[in-house]
Design a protein around this motif. Structure first.
Motif, PDB file in Angstrom:
ATOM      1  N   THR A  37       0.815  -1.221   0.000  1.00 36.87           N
ATOM      2  CA  THR A  37       0.000   0.000   0.000  1.00 36.87           C
ATOM      3  C   THR A  37       0.846   1.267   0.000  1.00 36.87           C
ATOM      4  O   THR A  37       0.324   2.353  -0.263  1.00 36.87           O
ATOM      5  CB  THR A  37      -0.930   0.031   1.219  1.00 36.87           C
ATOM      6  OG1 THR A  37      -0.135  -0.010   2.419  1.00 36.87           O
ATOM      7  CG2 THR A  37      -1.887  -1.147   1.198  1.00 36.87           C
ATOM      8  N   ILE A  86       1.094   6.789  -1.565  1.00 35.92           N
ATOM      9  CA  ILE A  86      -0.042   6.025  -1.035  1.00 35.92           C
ATOM     10  C   ILE A  86      -1.347   6.420  -1.709  1.00 35.92           C
ATOM     11  O   ILE A  86      -2.139   5.557  -2.118  1.00 35.92           O
ATOM     12  CB  ILE A  86      -0.170   6.253   0.486  1.00 35.92           C
ATOM     13  CG1 ILE A  86       1.073   5.771   1.213  1.00 35.92           C
ATOM     14  CG2 ILE A  86      -1.400   5.554   1.041  1.00 35.92           C
ATOM     15  CD1 ILE A  86       1.107   6.179   2.677  1.00 35.92           C
ATOM     16  N   ASP A  87      -1.604   7.733  -1.835  1.00 34.68           N
ATOM     17  CA  ASP A  87      -2.897   8.163  -2.370  1.00 34.68           C
ATOM     18  C   ASP A  87      -3.067   7.756  -3.828  1.00 34.68           C
ATOM     19  O   ASP A  87      -4.158   7.391  -4.257  1.00 34.68           O
ATOM     20  CB  ASP A  87      -3.084   9.672  -2.197  1.00 34.68           C
ATOM     21  CG  ASP A  87      -2.002  10.485  -2.880  1.00 34.68           C
ATOM     22  OD1 ASP A  87      -0.871   9.990  -3.038  1.00 34.68           O
ATOM     23  OD2 ASP A  87      -2.285  11.628  -3.272  1.00 34.68           O
ATOM     24  N   ARG A  88      -1.991   7.784  -4.591  1.00 40.27           N
ATOM     25  CA  ARG A  88      -2.086   7.360  -5.996  1.00 40.27           C
ATOM     26  C   ARG A  88      -2.312   5.860  -6.102  1.00 40.27           C
ATOM     27  O   ARG A  88      -3.016   5.390  -6.996  1.00 40.27           O
ATOM     28  CB  ARG A  88      -0.827   7.760  -6.762  1.00 40.27           C
ATOM     29  CG  ARG A  88      -0.936   9.160  -7.392  1.00 40.27           C
ATOM     30  CD  ARG A  88       0.231   9.460  -8.286  1.00 40.27           C
ATOM     31  NE  ARG A  88       0.438   8.468  -9.328  1.00 40.27           N
ATOM     32  CZ  ARG A  88       1.608   8.270  -9.954  1.00 40.27           C
ATOM     33  NH1 ARG A  88       2.663   8.991  -9.616  1.00 40.27           N
ATOM     34  NH2 ARG A  88       1.711   7.368 -10.897  1.00 40.27           N
ATOM     35  N   ARG A  89      -1.706   5.092  -5.222  1.00 38.99           N
ATOM     36  CA  ARG A  89      -1.945   3.640  -5.236  1.00 38.99           C
ATOM     37  C   ARG A  89      -3.427   3.366  -4.974  1.00 38.99           C
ATOM     38  O   ARG A  89      -4.018   2.480  -5.593  1.00 38.99           O
ATOM     39  CB  ARG A  89      -1.077   2.940  -4.185  1.00 38.99           C
ATOM     40  CG  ARG A  89       0.406   3.036  -4.477  1.00 38.99           C
ATOM     41  CD  ARG A  89       1.244   2.159  -3.552  1.00 38.99           C
ATOM     42  NE  ARG A  89       2.636   2.600  -3.558  1.00 38.99           N
ATOM     43  CZ  ARG A  89       3.663   1.879  -3.153  1.00 38.99           C
ATOM     44  NH1 ARG A  89       3.473   0.647  -2.705  1.00 38.99           N
ATOM     45  NH2 ARG A  89       4.900   2.350  -3.190  1.00 38.99           N
ATOM     46  N   ALA A  90      -4.016   4.139  -4.063  1.00 41.07           N
ATOM     47  CA  ALA A  90      -5.450   3.975  -3.789  1.00 41.07           C
ATOM     48  C   ALA A  90      -6.273   4.321  -5.021  1.00 41.07           C
ATOM     49  O   ALA A  90      -7.213   3.598  -5.383  1.00 41.07           O
ATOM     50  CB  ALA A  90      -5.855   4.840  -2.599  1.00 41.07           C
ATOM     51  N   ARG A  91      -5.929   5.423  -5.690  1.00 49.85           N
ATOM     52  CA  ARG A  91      -6.685   5.814  -6.881  1.00 49.85           C
ATOM     53  C   ARG A  91      -6.482   4.826  -8.029  1.00 49.85           C
ATOM     54  O   ARG A  91      -7.369   4.662  -8.871  1.00 49.85           O
ATOM     55  CB  ARG A  91      -6.287   7.229  -7.313  1.00 49.85           C
ATOM     56  CG  ARG A  91      -6.817   8.316  -6.383  1.00 49.85           C
ATOM     57  CD  ARG A  91      -6.752   9.688  -7.019  1.00 49.85           C
ATOM     58  NE  ARG A  91      -5.395  10.092  -7.327  1.00 49.85           N
ATOM     59  CZ  ARG A  91      -4.581  10.717  -6.487  1.00 49.85           C
ATOM     60  NH1 ARG A  91      -4.993  10.998  -5.255  1.00 49.85           N
ATOM     61  NH2 ARG A  91      -3.361  11.056  -6.845  1.00 49.85           N
ATOM     62  N   THR A 127     -14.690   9.577  -1.726  1.00 54.26           N
ATOM     63  CA  THR A 127     -13.863  10.699  -2.183  1.00 54.26           C
ATOM     64  C   THR A 127     -12.644  10.266  -2.981  1.00 54.26           C
ATOM     65  O   THR A 127     -12.033  11.081  -3.671  1.00 54.26           O
ATOM     66  CB  THR A 127     -13.379  11.544  -0.989  1.00 54.26           C
ATOM     67  OG1 THR A 127     -12.548  10.733  -0.139  1.00 54.26           O
ATOM     68  CG2 THR A 127     -14.553  12.082  -0.186  1.00 54.26           C
ATOM     69  N   VAL A 128     -12.274   8.981  -2.901  1.00 57.81           N
ATOM     70  CA  VAL A 128     -11.055   8.521  -3.581  1.00 57.81           C
ATOM     71  C   VAL A 128     -11.215   8.542  -5.090  1.00 57.81           C
ATOM     72  O   VAL A 128     -10.289   8.873  -5.830  1.00 57.81           O
ATOM     73  CB  VAL A 128     -10.680   7.097  -3.090  1.00 57.81           C
ATOM     74  CG1 VAL A 128      -9.543   6.503  -3.941  1.00 57.81           C
ATOM     75  CG2 VAL A 128     -10.273   7.145  -1.625  1.00 57.81           C
ATOM     76  N   THR A 134     -14.088   2.825  -2.716  1.00 58.79           N
ATOM     77  CA  THR A 134     -12.973   3.428  -3.461  1.00 58.79           C
ATOM     78  C   THR A 134     -12.869   2.857  -4.874  1.00 58.79           C
ATOM     79  O   THR A 134     -12.036   3.307  -5.656  1.00 58.79           O
ATOM     80  CB  THR A 134     -11.635   3.223  -2.726  1.00 58.79           C
ATOM     81  OG1 THR A 134     -11.274   1.824  -2.745  1.00 58.79           O
ATOM     82  CG2 THR A 134     -11.713   3.711  -1.285  1.00 58.79           C
TER      83      THR A 134
END
Length: 239
Positions: free
Chosen positions: A53, A75-80, A107-108, A157
């Protein structure tokens, strides 16, 4: 199954506070399959998830998601990109309501209002108790209700890979059965790939397609779930 894994770890080495925790971990998750990562306490399972992650930087080796390297992806780009994580302890927002927790998952990924409603309705279909508790604070829910909320929020997400860390820990048997049935349903209906860290062997046998065991920061055994025999359990999992 696709010829290319959705997730591939190749020789991952990672340290925490100067101590080597992961020692050459390699594993794959194929599109649409459920993989169980198993082992005794303290062998590096959660650390492996944290490197995937992006919560923990690894010192060497490669992580590929959909055949693209993500070693330096935040991290945030991996989530997106489609990696959702339900951590051990669930990490819901205790002072927010169930509805507000779910909105945080939305929101992701950018969605229209109708797409957001459809995604929420899907979560309520999987976990009906959440619709009944939208105005309750997350902190007052039972452990099983919090786990349903955490998984529901992760699903909002729009993941391609769902990572779950000890999803059955501290939960009553009826909710364990519900979560197991939900994971099987997600796989059957949407082809969602899942990687779960889990110590409950029967749960893994019921839900997973393949398994890996870890010992001292390295993969010690792997195979199809049919190969997770009592002998393998005794050798690699029992304390």
């Amino acid at each position: 199954m696709s010829a290319l894994p959705i997730l591939e770890l190749d020789s991952i080495e990672a340290d925490i506070a100067g101590s080597r925790i992961l020692r050459g971990v390699s594993l794959t998750v194929e599109p649409g399959e459920v993989v169980a990562l198993m082992g005794r306490n303290g062998v590096g399972k959660t650390t492996t998830l944290r490197t995937i992650t992006g919560l923990l930087a690894h010192r060497s080796g490669d992580i590929r998601f959909e055949n693209q390297p993500i070693n330096r992806v935040p991290i945030d780009r991996r989530a997106r990109q489609g990696i959702a994580h339900v951590p051990q302890g669930r990490d819901i927002f205790p002072h927010l309501t169930v509805g507000e927790n779910l909105q945080a998952g939305l929101t992701v990924k950018r969605r229209t209002r109708s797409e957001a409603k459809e995604a929420l309705d899907r979560v309520y279909d999987l976990f009906p108790v959440l619709r009944e508790m939208l105005k309750r604070k997350g902190g007052v829910l039972s452990g099983g209700q919090q786990q349903q909320l955490a998984i529901g929020r992760a699903l909002l997400t729009g993941p391609k890979l769902l990572i779950l860390d000890e999803p059955t820990e501290g939960i009553q048997p009826s909710i364990i059965d519900l979560i197991g049935d939900t994971l099987k349903r997600l796989k059957q209906e949407g082809g969602l790939a899942m990687l779960l860290v889990e110590q409950y062997v029967d749960f893994c046998r019921e839900t997973a397609d393949r398994f890996y065991t870890m010992d001292r920061g390295a993969v010690s055994a792997s195979g199809t779930i049919a190969e997770l025999t009592d002998e393998v359990v005794r050798e690699h999992l029992e304390v």
